[in-house]
Design a protein around this motif. Sequence first.
Motif, PDB file in Angstrom:
ATOM      1  N   ILE A 170      -8.451   7.813  -1.427  1.00  0.00           N
ATOM      2  CA  ILE A 170      -8.517   8.284  -2.815  1.00  0.00           C
ATOM      3  C   ILE A 170      -8.227   9.781  -2.906  1.00  0.00           C
ATOM      4  N   GLY A 171      -8.343  10.479  -1.762  1.00  0.00           N
ATOM      5  CA  GLY A 171      -7.992  11.900  -1.752  1.00  0.00           C
ATOM      6  C   GLY A 171      -6.531  12.158  -2.073  1.00  0.00           C
ATOM      7  N   HIS A 172      -5.697  11.107  -1.992  1.00  0.00           N
ATOM      8  CA  HIS A 172      -4.272  11.236  -2.334  1.00  0.00           C
ATOM      9  C   HIS A 172      -3.948  10.548  -3.662  1.00  0.00           C
ATOM     10  N   HIS A 173      -4.935   9.981  -4.297  1.00  0.00           N
ATOM     11  CA  HIS A 173      -4.728   9.228  -5.537  1.00  0.00           C
ATOM     12  C   HIS A 173      -4.749  10.197  -6.721  1.00  0.00           C
ATOM     13  N   PRO A 174      -3.706  10.212  -7.556  1.00  0.00           N
ATOM     14  CA  PRO A 174      -3.653  11.186  -8.656  1.00  0.00           C
ATOM     15  C   PRO A 174      -4.866  11.110  -9.598  1.00  0.00           C
ATOM     16  N   THR A 181      -9.773  16.403  -9.218  1.00  0.00           N
ATOM     17  CA  THR A 181     -10.329  15.867 -10.467  1.00  0.00           C
ATOM     18  C   THR A 181     -11.788  16.262 -10.688  1.00  0.00           C
ATOM     19  N   TYR A 182     -12.515  16.534  -9.612  1.00  0.00           N
ATOM     20  CA  TYR A 182     -13.970  16.653  -9.722  1.00  0.00           C
ATOM     21  C   TYR A 182     -14.445  18.103  -9.672  1.00  0.00           C
ATOM     22  N   ASP A 183     -15.541  18.344 -10.396  1.00  0.00           N
ATOM     23  CA  ASP A 183     -16.193  19.659 -10.371  1.00  0.00           C
ATOM     24  C   ASP A 183     -17.130  19.780  -9.170  1.00  0.00           C
ATOM     25  N   THR A 223     -14.180  15.901   1.021  1.00  0.00           N
ATOM     26  CA  THR A 223     -14.572  16.413  -0.299  1.00  0.00           C
ATOM     27  C   THR A 223     -13.557  17.360  -0.934  1.00  0.00           C
ATOM     28  N   LEU A 224     -13.061  18.326  -0.173  1.00  0.00           N
ATOM     29  CA  LEU A 224     -12.276  19.409  -0.791  1.00  0.00           C
ATOM     30  C   LEU A 224     -11.004  18.937  -1.504  1.00  0.00           C
ATOM     31  N   PRO A 225     -10.261  17.939  -0.974  1.00  0.00           N
ATOM     32  CA  PRO A 225      -9.076  17.496  -1.720  1.00  0.00           C
ATOM     33  C   PRO A 225      -9.406  16.918  -3.100  1.00  0.00           C
ATOM     34  N   LEU A 226     -10.614  16.418  -3.280  1.00  0.00           N
ATOM     35  CA  LEU A 226     -10.992  15.784  -4.547  1.00  0.00           C
ATOM     36  C   LEU A 226     -11.412  16.790  -5.608  1.00  0.00           C
ATOM     37  N   LEU A 227     -11.687  18.030  -5.184  1.00  0.00           N
ATOM     38  CA  LEU A 227     -12.224  19.029  -6.106  1.00  0.00           C
ATOM     39  C   LEU A 227     -11.134  19.787  -6.850  1.00  0.00           C
ATOM     40  N   LYS A 228     -11.457  20.135  -8.105  1.00  0.00           N
ATOM     41  CA  LYS A 228     -10.632  21.101  -8.820  1.00  0.00           C
ATOM     42  C   LYS A 228     -10.777  22.459  -8.143  1.00  0.00           C
ATOM     43  N   PRO A 261      -3.826  21.728   1.126  1.00  0.00           N
ATOM     44  CA  PRO A 261      -2.478  21.258   1.519  1.00  0.00           C
ATOM     45  C   PRO A 261      -2.360  19.732   1.409  1.00  0.00           C
ATOM     46  N   GLY A 262      -1.166  19.282   1.024  1.00  0.00           N
ATOM     47  CA  GLY A 262      -0.938  17.865   0.736  1.00  0.00           C
ATOM     48  C   GLY A 262      -1.168  16.906   1.889  1.00  0.00           C
ATOM     49  N   ILE A 263      -1.183  17.407   3.122  1.00  0.00           N
ATOM     50  CA  ILE A 263      -1.381  16.492   4.259  1.00  0.00           C
ATOM     51  C   ILE A 263      -2.844  16.035   4.379  1.00  0.00           C
ATOM     52  N   PHE A 264      -3.741  16.712   3.652  1.00  0.00           N
ATOM     53  CA  PHE A 264      -5.163  16.358   3.744  1.00  0.00           C
ATOM     54  C   PHE A 264      -5.610  15.565   2.514  1.00  0.00           C
ATOM     55  N   PRO A 265      -6.529  14.606   2.668  1.00  0.00           N
ATOM     56  CA  PRO A 265      -7.113  14.162   3.926  1.00  0.00           C
ATOM     57  C   PRO A 265      -6.112  13.341   4.744  1.00  0.00           C
ATOM     58  N   ARG A 266      -6.256  13.409   6.053  1.00  0.00           N
ATOM     59  CA  ARG A 266      -5.385  12.652   6.948  1.00  0.00           C
ATOM     60  C   ARG A 266      -5.724  11.157   6.863  1.00  0.00           C
ATOM     61  N   PRO A 267      -4.879  10.274   7.447  1.00  0.00           N
ATOM     62  CA  PRO A 267      -5.092   8.833   7.278  1.00  0.00           C
ATOM     63  C   PRO A 267      -6.463   8.350   7.767  1.00  0.00           C
ATOM     64  N   VAL A 268      -6.835   7.159   7.280  1.00  0.00           N
ATOM     65  CA  VAL A 268      -8.136   6.556   7.599  1.00  0.00           C
ATOM     66  C   VAL A 268      -8.399   6.586   9.106  1.00  0.00           C
ATOM     67  N   GLY A 269      -9.546   7.096   9.476  1.00  0.00           N
ATOM     68  CA  GLY A 269      -9.966   7.138  10.882  1.00  0.00           C
ATOM     69  C   GLY A 269      -9.638   8.444  11.580  1.00  0.00           C
ATOM     70  N   VAL A 270      -8.583   9.131  11.130  1.00  0.00           N
ATOM     71  CA  VAL A 270      -8.166  10.355  11.833  1.00  0.00           C
ATOM     72  C   VAL A 270      -9.193  11.484  11.684  1.00  0.00           C
ATOM     73  N   PRO A 271      -9.725  11.734  10.483  1.00  0.00           N
ATOM     74  CA  PRO A 271     -10.698  12.827  10.374  1.00  0.00           C
ATOM     75  C   PRO A 271     -11.903  12.677  11.313  1.00  0.00           C
ATOM     76  N   THR A 272     -12.377  11.437  11.490  1.00  0.00           N
ATOM     77  CA  THR A 272     -13.546  11.256  12.369  1.00  0.00           C
ATOM     78  C   THR A 272     -13.148  11.313  13.846  1.00  0.00           C
ATOM     79  N   GLN A 273     -11.950  10.808  14.170  1.00  0.00           N
ATOM     80  CA  GLN A 273     -11.523  10.825  15.575  1.00  0.00           C
ATOM     81  C   GLN A 273     -11.095  12.214  16.027  1.00  0.00           C
ATOM     82  N   LYS A 274     -10.477  12.964  15.124  1.00  0.00           N
ATOM     83  CA  LYS A 274      -9.996  14.308  15.459  1.00  0.00           C
ATOM     84  C   LYS A 274     -10.427  15.285  14.370  1.00  0.00           C
TER      85      LYS A 274
END
Length: 257
Positions: free
Chosen positions: A143-147, A152-154, A171-176, A234-247
Amino acid sequence: MTNSTIPLLPEMAEIWQQTLNWQPNAQQQQQFQQLYELIVVGNRQLNLTRITDPQEFWEKHLWDSLRGIAPHGQFLSSVSENAAVIDIGTGAGFPGIPVAITVPNCKMTLLDSTRKKINFIDEILTELSLSNAKTFIGRAEEIGHHPQHRKTYDIALIRAVGNAAVCAEYTLPLLKKGGLAVIYRGNWTEEETKSLQNAVNQLGGVVESLEQFTTPLTKSIRHCLYLRKVVNTPGIFPRPVGVPTQKPLSVQNDNNY
């Protein structure tokens, strides 16, 4: 719904007042009680929480949820002004449902990837007549890549989900721009602060504050981190499912992945 076999939650009016400069009104106290009863009953089918003792539930689920949005014992002004708030990985509805009960002007989105939990939360929202909250089934990485959700969020709340660098990436990609992420933690070390700083820098945020506090009944030490979004992620974040926790970003940077 009420269940006569389930005990009443303690009211704790004095502790609410002393610690948060607030106390629930009669309706909010009733909603807290209903929430408790629904979770105790729901726990029989779903593994929602191991915390079902009334005092423990009050401290670890209700008080702890609200303490996160009240640094230094004062509710964040930004949370009450029709703020768009998301609770990421809400599980049994914490901290999002207590926040929605307490701050009726906010618009709360409760996110979890488990359909059964979201279905259960939908029932809670109906029972409690919480018209300012809605649910969404999904993963933060997607959802971090979903318009509809990105920028969108405060306020973004995240509790008991991954390490702090992972929480920052969720969290950060979702915030205004100017929005605030609240990361609920138990223990915390200086080393974690350094690795978090590294991650937050890449995500367009700053660590605004780190607050250590003690819970009122069991005197446990807890921490909340407040991350402010200062530039677009930056648009590459969040990275794909599983990547943030693995790396996690901090580790990834340190090891030159």
